[in-house]
Design a protein around this motif. Sequence first.
Motif, PDB file in Angstrom:
ATOM      1  N   SER A  89       0.309   4.394   0.273  1.00  0.00           N
ATOM      2  CA  SER A  89       0.093   5.488   1.230  1.00  0.00           C
ATOM      3  C   SER A  89       0.655   5.111   2.603  1.00  0.00           C
ATOM      4  O   SER A  89       0.926   5.997   3.412  1.00  0.00           O
ATOM      5  CB  SER A  89      -1.397   5.822   1.315  1.00  0.00           C
ATOM      6  OG  SER A  89      -2.124   4.649   1.583  1.00  0.00           O
ATOM      7  N   VAL A  90       0.832   3.844   2.860  1.00  0.00           N
ATOM      8  CA  VAL A  90       1.405   3.434   4.145  1.00  0.00           C
ATOM      9  C   VAL A  90       2.927   3.388   4.050  1.00  0.00           C
ATOM     10  O   VAL A  90       3.640   3.855   4.931  1.00  0.00           O
ATOM     11  CB  VAL A  90       0.861   2.043   4.564  1.00  0.00           C
ATOM     12  CG1 VAL A  90       1.462   1.608   5.886  1.00  0.00           C
ATOM     13  CG2 VAL A  90      -0.653   2.068   4.652  1.00  0.00           C
ATOM     14  N   ASN A 125       0.844  -1.190   0.000  1.00  0.00           N
ATOM     15  CA  ASN A 125       0.000   0.000   0.000  1.00  0.00           C
ATOM     16  C   ASN A 125       0.885   1.247   0.000  1.00  0.00           C
ATOM     17  O   ASN A 125       1.602   1.516   0.954  1.00  0.00           O
ATOM     18  CB  ASN A 125      -0.901  -0.045   1.251  1.00  0.00           C
ATOM     19  CG  ASN A 125      -1.929   1.061   1.231  1.00  0.00           C
ATOM     20  OD1 ASN A 125      -1.740   2.098   0.588  1.00  0.00           O
ATOM     21  ND2 ASN A 125      -3.032   0.834   1.938  1.00  0.00           N
TER      22      ASN A 125
END
Length: 412
Positions: free
Chosen positions: A102-103, A100
């Motif tokens: 955004s993480v 992911n």
Amino acid sequence: MMALRLLLHVALLGLGTTQSSVQGRRHFHRPVLAWPSFFDANSPLEVQEIIQIPKNGSSPLLVDVQVVVSNVFNVDILRYTMSSMLLLRLSWLDTRLAWNGSVYPRRMVMRPWNSLWTPGLTIQEALWVDWQDQSLRAQVDQDGHVELHLALTTETNCDFELLHFPRDQSDCTLSFYALSNAAMELEFQAHVVNEIVSVKREYVVRDLKVQALPQQLVPCFRVTLRLQNTALKAIIALLVPGEALLLADVCGGLLPLRATERTTYKVTLLLGYLVFHSSLVDGLPSSSSCNPLLIYYFTILLLLLFISTMETVLLAGLLACGHLRAKSSPGPAPRGERQDPGNPGPNPEEAPRGVQGPWRSWAEAADHTFFLVYVAGVVCSQFVFAGFWMWTTCKSDPAPGKDAPHGGQPRL
Ligand SMILES: *[C@@H]1O[C@H](CO)[C@@H](O)[C@H](O)[C@H]1NC(C)=O
Ligand SMILES: *[C@@H]1O[C@H](CO)[C@@H](O)[C@H](O)[C@H]1NC(C)=O
């Protein structure tokens, strides 16, 4: 070497879970930040899972291969081998490695190749392969696209077509097999790039092709290199001396038959040619099918020189015989009788009129006729050979494995 290690790795995986999980964990680098959940779970079973080939539903996983040929060196026609340096850029999609963004906001990470699935490649024609795999890493991006670069040096067998040596051209193949995978699991999409920069070579790569081989049980692709011999050395070292010897032999026929130097001259030429011939036979390759035409050419040359030397020796012998007869019969040869004791044999200065009568004229007429026939024969042989060179083609016999019902490509 790397292919072997990969194979071993897969084999170990198949053998026992405990062993393989230890192997997989040793090279396991966990990122500091939130890595995909897959890696957070540290269970050996899941580590083992990403070393398995990624699934693509019911269709095979597509692996894109770019073969960069960076050098072809040491083409050895006597051993029928060729050495080359290649770079393989392999890329495929393994969604299990995606994370992911955004993480964990990195676009791309490097991972040791043995901590994830990579295709294990074997070259069918190779005598040896040197995979340069020190600190080898695979690039993985956010979506799970994996890119792996493999550099290798290899010596491979190649069936050179040497019929027209030294102006020969042959197709050499490198067949890459992923022996640890089945064709239902994996499919190659191959491209080839020619990055050979050096031209100072005896053999030059004229063309490069790559094709994925369909209808195989094992996924594979084949790189074909068209090699052309551009060497001038063979022409200078082989053809020029051969032609020069033949010409010298023809000119030797202009010496008078009575001169003893003529026999010496021809025998010396024949001896010189025999030495040349044996070194030439060492320098030319031979095979069970489609031998170089030059071998036949030089054998014919040897025969021509041999015939011309034989003719000189035989006629000189006949002359000597006639001379002896002339000497023993009284009358027509008073000078020959006077001068000859202690000096037998034909001698142009001392016995010009000693050998008279039918023997001498007959021998000289025969010699003259032979000379004309010989020159015609030499010229004809050159033209016939040139014709053969232009029009002969040869198709090598099929390899023994190709004929057998279960021969050919490796199958699992
Ligand atoms: C899965 O197979 C399909 C159909 O052959 C192909 O278009 C697609 O690229 C494949 N996906 C992967 C990840 O190889
Ligand atoms: C990625 O992580 C963010 C924050 O935890 C979350 O909101 C988002 O849904 C995640 N995206 C995917 C595709 O899972």
